[in-house]
Design a protein around this motif. Structure first.
Motif, mmCIF file in Angstrom:
data_model
loop_
_atom_site.group_PDB
_atom_site.id
_atom_site.type_symbol
_atom_site.label_atom_id
_atom_site.label_comp_id
_atom_site.label_asym_id
_atom_site.label_seq_id
_atom_site.Cartn_x
_atom_site.Cartn_y
_atom_site.Cartn_z
ATOM 1 N N MET A 215 0.818 -1.212 0.000
ATOM 2 C CA MET A 215 0.000 0.000 0.000
ATOM 3 C C MET A 215 0.856 1.269 0.000
ATOM 4 O O MET A 215 0.469 2.296 -0.533
ATOM 5 C CB MET A 215 -0.930 0.007 1.201
ATOM 6 N N THR A 216 2.027 1.184 0.608
ATOM 7 C CA THR A 216 2.908 2.343 0.639
ATOM 8 C C THR A 216 3.598 2.578 -0.695
ATOM 9 O O THR A 216 3.685 3.715 -1.175
ATOM 10 C CB THR A 216 3.985 2.161 1.729
ATOM 11 N N LEU A 217 4.090 1.525 -1.293
ATOM 12 C CA LEU A 217 4.968 1.664 -2.453
ATOM 13 C C LEU A 217 4.235 1.649 -3.786
ATOM 14 O O LEU A 217 4.825 2.028 -4.808
ATOM 15 C CB LEU A 217 6.012 0.537 -2.444
ATOM 16 N N LEU A 218 2.968 1.214 -3.799
ATOM 17 C CA LEU A 218 2.226 1.100 -5.054
ATOM 18 C C LEU A 218 1.049 2.064 -5.077
ATOM 19 O O LEU A 218 0.376 2.272 -4.067
ATOM 20 C CB LEU A 218 1.720 -0.335 -5.231
ATOM 21 N N SER A 219 0.798 2.623 -6.259
ATOM 22 C CA SER A 219 -0.317 3.550 -6.459
ATOM 23 C C SER A 219 -1.127 3.105 -7.671
ATOM 24 O O SER A 219 -0.697 2.238 -8.451
ATOM 25 C CB SER A 219 0.201 4.973 -6.685
ATOM 26 N N ALA A 220 -2.295 3.713 -7.846
ATOM 27 C CA ALA A 220 -3.144 3.406 -8.989
ATOM 28 C C ALA A 220 -2.358 3.582 -10.286
ATOM 29 O O ALA A 220 -1.673 4.586 -10.481
ATOM 30 C CB ALA A 220 -4.367 4.306 -8.983
ATOM 31 N N GLY A 221 -2.446 2.571 -11.145
ATOM 32 C CA GLY A 221 -1.720 2.605 -12.402
ATOM 33 C C GLY A 221 -0.366 1.927 -12.356
ATOM 34 O O GLY A 221 0.257 1.693 -13.394
ATOM 35 N N ASP A 222 0.114 1.589 -11.151
ATOM 36 C CA ASP A 222 1.407 0.916 -11.018
ATOM 37 C C ASP A 222 1.279 -0.571 -11.332
ATOM 38 O O ASP A 222 0.203 -1.160 -11.280
ATOM 39 C CB ASP A 222 1.966 1.090 -9.611
ATOM 40 N N HIS A 223 2.427 -1.171 -11.589
ATOM 41 C CA HIS A 223 2.528 -2.589 -11.926
ATOM 42 C C HIS A 223 3.572 -3.224 -11.017
ATOM 43 O O HIS A 223 4.587 -2.606 -10.684
ATOM 44 C CB HIS A 223 2.947 -2.728 -13.395
ATOM 45 N N MET A 224 3.307 -4.444 -10.557
ATOM 46 C CA MET A 224 4.276 -5.184 -9.763
ATOM 47 C C MET A 224 4.472 -6.576 -10.356
ATOM 48 O O MET A 224 3.623 -7.070 -11.098
ATOM 49 C CB MET A 224 3.843 -5.292 -8.295
ATOM 50 N N ILE A 225 5.585 -7.190 -10.005
ATOM 51 C CA ILE A 225 5.895 -8.543 -10.452
ATOM 52 C C ILE A 225 6.175 -9.394 -9.225
ATOM 53 O O ILE A 225 6.818 -8.950 -8.273
ATOM 54 C CB ILE A 225 7.130 -8.561 -11.377
ATOM 55 N N SER A 226 5.666 -10.611 -9.258
ATOM 56 C CA SER A 226 5.941 -11.562 -8.183
ATOM 57 C C SER A 226 6.176 -12.937 -8.790
ATOM 58 O O SER A 226 5.621 -13.265 -9.842
ATOM 59 C CB SER A 226 4.777 -11.628 -7.188
ATOM 60 N N PHE A 227 6.979 -13.714 -8.155
ATOM 61 C CA PHE A 227 7.068 -15.125 -8.523
ATOM 62 C C PHE A 227 5.796 -15.808 -8.035
ATOM 63 O O PHE A 227 5.235 -15.452 -6.995
ATOM 64 C CB PHE A 227 8.318 -15.744 -7.923
ATOM 65 N N ASN A 228 5.334 -16.795 -8.797
ATOM 66 C CA ASN A 228 4.019 -17.367 -8.494
ATOM 67 C C ASN A 228 4.022 -18.288 -7.283
ATOM 68 O O ASN A 228 2.955 -18.647 -6.781
ATOM 69 C CB ASN A 228 3.452 -18.098 -9.713
ATOM 70 N N ALA A 229 5.180 -18.670 -6.800
ATOM 71 C CA ALA A 229 5.263 -19.512 -5.608
ATOM 72 C C ALA A 229 5.357 -18.616 -4.376
ATOM 73 O O ALA A 229 6.444 -18.236 -3.938
ATOM 74 C CB ALA A 229 6.477 -20.435 -5.689
#
Length: 389
Positions: free
Chosen positions: A92-106
């Motif tokens: 919630m701190t680092l991401l805003s509307a319109g942002d994109h993040m990547i995560s490994f699925n595990a």
């Protein structure tokens, strides 16, 4: 004299009161008093480091944070009420509307739920990739990508992600890297040494070590922690002083506990390999682990969790669990008492069958959190339960 991080963690404590007590005092207070109006004004104006309100800061909580920072090699941190509140607050701190993040699925099931169900409500998009596809990060990073999140080892499949490669790719594009270090603990792995920007722990697990309390902590770059603190100060996922005091005391024994957990876990994993009712075994420091070389490079030991597949699918898995006599069946790990769980029907039940298959959460997958009992007793219990699976 330069002290070892473990020595600093053991000796770090809040200032003594006039009683000169040896054990750290517990600050069970919701607020703090000031001598005069000017001191109070200065504190609220952030001109001093004085404590104001325990939702913002508290000496017992700060002692816990300082110890984790010492162990992880971090400059700053903030403690939260649980591991999941630490993860959510970071997002919630680092991401805003319109942002994109990547995560490994595990990743842990609740983290998956936040990423796929709740972040989209704020217009935050994501991409997943498999743990063995680190190079694909290059193709997934967009101009709007702000954050890469990973667990290593992963929950529950004990996959190992090459942190150095992730960090190198991410930082080439100005992307923040956040690592969940819960399974390894700072005793066996220090992601900041590989360039991670933030490290998160569910202190409920190995840090507490006895299944007594909940807690979470985020440590890393001061500029990022300052933003997280500002969010948490207003939104309120604060760690209680009592829980912080418990967790701070637990950190003083973390190294000796983790060494015993890991030694026993490796012995259990070796005993399971080759058993006629076991399809496969995973443990980061087993030579048969597909990322053994990365695990040896990143981790000084393999940690306290072992996972394996019982032949015969979900029915055999349940029969195995029901036949155990020493292991507890409970929704936790990192306890002094050994725990067995069936991720497909518990922690990762909300994933679809296809999603579970993608991260190798098979119907017969069993996750063992190895406790502090005598390892021969644990192996005997596992073997007799396998005979009835």
């Amino acid at each position: 004299m330069s002290e070892h991080p473990i020595t600093r963690a053991v000796r770090t404590r809040v200032e003594r009161t006039n009683e000169m007590e040896h054990s750290s005092p517990l600050f069970l207070t919701s607020s703090f008093c000031f001598d005069n109006a000017e001191d109070m004004r200065a504190a609220f104006a952030d001109e001093t480091d004085d404590n104001i309100y325990s939702r913002f800061s508290n000496p017992s909580v700060q002692e816990f944070i300082d110890k984790v920072c010492a162990l992880e090699g971090a400059e700053a941190g903030f403690a939260t009420a649980s591991g999941m509140s630490a993860i959510f607050s970071t997002f919630m701190t680092l991401l805003s509307a319109g942002d994109h993040m990547i995560s490994f699925n595990a990743i842990f099931g609740s983290t998956h739920t936040i990423i796929t169900k709740y972040l989209p409500k704020w217009g935050i998009t994501h991409d997943y990739l498999a743990v063995d596809q680190v190079e694909s990060l290059k193709t997934l990073i967009k101009p709007t990508t702000k954050l890469i999140y990973l667990e290593t080892p992963t929950n529950p499949g004990l996959d190992v992600v090459d942190m150095q490669r992730v960090v190198d790719i991410a930082h080439e594009h100005g992307v923040i890297v956040v690592v969940d270090n819960c399974f390894a603990t700072p005793i066996f792995q220090r992601p900041i040494e590989f360039g991670a920007d933030l490290v998160i722990h569910s202190a409920t697990k190995w840090i507490d070590g006895q299944g007594r309390t909940l807690g979470g902590v985020i440590v890393g770059k001061p500029s990022l922690i300052k933003d997280i603190y500002t969010f948490c100060r207003s939104s309120g996922p604060a760690l209680s002083p009592f829980n912080a005091w418990v967790l701070s005391k637990s950190l003083e024994t973390l190294e000796v506990r983790m060494e015993r957990h890991a030694q026993s876990a490796l012995t259990v994993a070796q005993a399971l390999e080759g058993h006629e009712k076991v399809s496969w075994v995973k443990y980061p420091h087993l030579k048969s682990h597909p990322n053994y070389e990365i695990a040896k490079r990143q981790m000084s030991s393999g940690g306290g969790v072992v996972c394996f597949e019982v032949k015969g699918g979900i029915e055999s898995g349940r029969n195995f669990l029901n036949a155990l006599k020493l292991f507890s069946m409970t929704a936790n790990l990192g306890d002094a008492r050994s725990i067995a769980s069936h991720p497909a029907s518990t922690t990762h039940a909300k994933l679809s069958e296809a999603e579970r298959q993608q991260v190798n959460i098979t119907p017969g997958l069993i996750r063992l959190s190895i406790g502090l009992e005598k390892v021969d007793d644990l192996i005997a219990d596992v073997v007799q339960a396998l005979e009835k699976a």
